[in-house]
Design an enzyme around this catalytic site. Structure first.
Site, PDB file in Angstrom:
ATOM      1  N   ASN A 170     -13.678 -90.571  19.707  1.00 36.29           N
ATOM      2  CA  ASN A 170     -12.630 -91.553  19.969  1.00 36.29           C
ATOM      3  C   ASN A 170     -12.988 -92.956  19.524  1.00 36.29           C
ATOM      4  OD1 ASN A 170     -14.471 -91.026  22.295  1.00 36.29           O
ATOM      5  ND2 ASN A 170     -13.520 -92.878  23.121  1.00 36.29           N
ATOM      6  N   CYS A 349     -10.444 -96.279  28.121  1.00 39.02           N
ATOM      7  CA  CYS A 349     -10.435 -95.567  29.409  1.00 39.02           C
ATOM      8  C   CYS A 349     -11.595 -95.960  30.298  1.00 39.02           C
ATOM      9  CB  CYS A 349     -10.452 -94.063  29.164  1.00 39.02           C
ATOM     10  SG  CYS A 349      -9.023 -93.478  28.230  1.00 39.02           S
TER      11      CYS A 349
END
Length: 411
Positions: A170, A349
């Site tokens: 990511n 996140c």
């Protein structure tokens, strides 16, 4: 010395280059979501409205399954990638250790998303034997290193409950050898999970042919609504639920299904699948133009992770990860934001807390002093003008960020 928060100039146009965090809704997804949201009906109810809602859910399930070459019964709806990862990791470990108390081994990589790493660390406190495999300097994990970690556990008399390897990272966008790992471990009977949240849009994925048993996906990374994800779970994999309730979704994920979000997911994934080949080629061109332009600024920028110009085989087509020695990451981000460039340093996140990335550390770069990072990720709303704006901002912001770092260090 912390960098003061500077509010962006509201008169300046914004350039969104944070598609890895979330991608703007595709028109098809928005239309499907709003149409379904205008209807009433709980998909678990037996009256007409409930049956209509259930029909829409099951139609969407079939369409999502088709997009990823899975069986509809393998599609388990969740709230997103984080929950899918947690169900896979915690659920498999609970089921495997219940069947065989010696099956306490867990193997994963050091560059996984925190939605994988943190559940694994919790399992360690419960007795799991964990092996973390570091990537090579390219940011790609060697499949042989994963199988060696499995062999190490087995030689110690520990059965391996689970191997988890992300499909694509990511932060740096590197594509991992998931299929090679699955092939190497197929005869050992080990459950294999892959976090494919970043790959679900840009990469053609066949769940059937991948060799993995569990796969996590999230729709807001590919142009669908937030708050809905999928765990693709092979029917023969034993899983314990982490949430108890009404027994929805094969008993793995209790809770009322968000019908409108599921409809939006199906519409988004169909649109992405339809346009994937052309969109991948377009994004590769934009990505390469941005990387080459950044390197051409002669500011000592380093590309994080493997990058082959013109190719999407080793790196996601829209991922640009720039390492900038000599400046603090939060300073660089605030300056870029003020200049109208919306980017990030890494995962979105982590509760919005800036800091050194574990992925950057895992690359083993020998860099002294502060190190800035700019993750600029492109998507369906990106174009050549965005690349030009980003390069102009980098040329201006990097010297400013380095000057701020020097002042903070008292030099």
């Amino acid at each position: 010395m912390p960098t003061p928060l500077i509010e962006p100039d509201p008169t300046r146009s914004r350039v969104y280059l944070d598609h890895a965090a979330t991608t703007p809704l595709l028109p098809e997804a928005l239309a499907a979501f709003t149409d379904a949201a205008a209807r009433v009906g709980n998909a678990a109810s037996l009256h007409g409205s409930g049956r209509a809602a259930r029909a829409l859910v099951e139609d969407s399930r079939e369409r999502i399954a088709a997009a990823f070459d899975a069986h509809p019964s393998e599609v388990v709806f969740t709230s997103g990638g984080t929950e899918s990862d947690n169900i896979a990791i915690t659920g498999v470990y609970a089921a495997r250790t219940a069947a065989d108390p010696l099956a306490r081994g867990v193997v994963t990589s050091t560059i996984e998303h925190h939605a994988v790493l943190e559940p694994v660390e919790v399992l360690r406190t419960r007795g799991a034997e964990v092996r973390l495999v570091a990537p090579e300097g390219t940011g790609i994990v060697d499949a042989a290193a994963v199988t060696a970690a499995v062999a190490d556990l087995e030689q110690a008399g520990v059965g391996v409950a689970l191997v988890s390897l992300m499909w694509a990272n990511n932060e740096i966008g590197t594509i991992q050898p998931v299929a090679a790992v699955a092939t190497a471990l197929r005869e050992r009977g080990i459950v294999i999970h892959s976090d494919a949240v970043q790959a679900g849009g840009p990469c053609p994925i066949s769940f059937r042919e991948s060799g993995v048993d569990l796969m996590s996906l999230s729709t807001h990374k590919l142009g669908g609504p937030m708050g809905i994800g999928v765990l693709l779970a092979a029917r023969d994999v034993a899983l314990e639920p982490i949430v108890q309730g009404g027994g929805h979704e094969r008993g793995l994920r209790s809770g009322t299904l968000p019908v409108a979000s599921i409809a939006g997911f199906a519409a988004a994934v169909e649109a992405v699948t339809r346009d994937r080949a052309a969109e991948s080629s377009r994004l590769v061109r934009l990505r390469d133009a941005l990387i080459e332009g950044a390197l051409g600024l002669d500011l000592g920028i380093i590309v994080g992770g493997a990058w082959t110009p013109g190719s999407a085989h080793d790196r996601l087509p829209g991922n640009v990860h720039l390492i900038v020695p000599g400046c603090e990451p939060d300073s660089l981000m605030f300056l870029l934001d003020t200049a109208g460039i919306e980017a990030s340093t890494g995962s979105a996140c982590q509760a919005g807390v800036p800091g050194r990335s574990h992925v950057l550390d895992a690359l083993g770069l020998d860099l002294d002093g502060p190190v800035g990072v700019a993750r600029l990720t492109l998507g369906h709303s990106s174009g050549p003008a965005d690349v030009e704006a980003a390069l102009a901002a980098l040329a201006s912001c990097i010297p400013q960020a380095r000057a701020a770092a020097a002042v903070g260090a008292g030099t």
